[in-house]
Scaffold this active site. Structure first.
Site: not given
Length: 207
Positions: A52, A110
């Protein structure tokens, strides 16, 4: 201020069942401002990730909030690029350094390799809630920890306002029935998805 319920993990740890997500919020001060606002109105679980690119602003907001660290649950995630053992160890340290924290409460893989697309508006009228709130409530009742994301103060507040009603079992079944083939829009096992994601980002480009 409504207290957010928790789920009990296998080791007995209580994890806030509802948190604030920062996916696609830019690291130009927007993440810092949004996380600070979320913490101010009662969120106590913040979800970020290496990919991110905004862990530093998340950590700064947590430190500047004035809230004791042990009252905030922080989740971050390891990107595919660092799945090798030594790379993973470095990645954990990198995330800790960017966050400026001594520990991360939950560190996830992730993308694992090797939901609902709509709801009835008649519900958004029955409960006096909008579609987003109905979906978030559905996921909460399913036992899913959710992380709605927004940079708008009103939406950050409304996303959290889901603990004063409960969907009936019939309504839950109806929403489950909207699922197609047991998979969401993103199928991590589809051919080529792993390679596509791995090539989509280089989290070490600026190292």
């Amino acid at each position: 201020m409504t207290k957010i319920p928790t789920f009990k993990l296998n080791d007995g740890t209580e994890i806030p069942s509802f948190g604030f997500g920062v996916f696609q919020i830019p690291a130009d001060g927007s993440t810092y401002k949004a996380v600070l606002e979320a913490l101010k109105i009662g969120y106590r679980h913040i979800d970020t990730a290496a990919v991110y690119f905004n862990e530093a602003e998340v950590g700064k907001a947590i430190r500047d909030s004035g809230i004791p660290r042990d009252e905030i649950w922080v989740t971050s995630k390891l990107w595919l690029q660092d799945y090798a053992y030594e790379d993973a160890k470095k990645a954990i340290d990198t995330s800790l350094n960017k966050l400026g924290l001594d520990y991360i409460d939950l560190y996830l893989i992730h993308q694992p390799y090797g939901k609902v697309d709509e709801v009835w508006k008649a519900m958004a009228e029955k409960y006096g809630k909008d579609v987003s709130q109905i979906i978030l409530r559905f996921e909460h009742q399913e036992g899913v920890v959710v992380f709605p994301k927004s940079v708008h103060e009103a939406r950050i507040k409304s996303n959290k306002d889901i603990f004063d009603f409960e969907l009936t079992s019939d309504e839950m079944d109806a929403i489950r029935g909207l699922d197609k083939n047991g998979e969401g829009m993103h199928d991590p096992d589809a051919p080529g998805v792993e390679e596509m994601l791995l090539n989509a980002f280089d989290i070490h480009a600026n190292d």
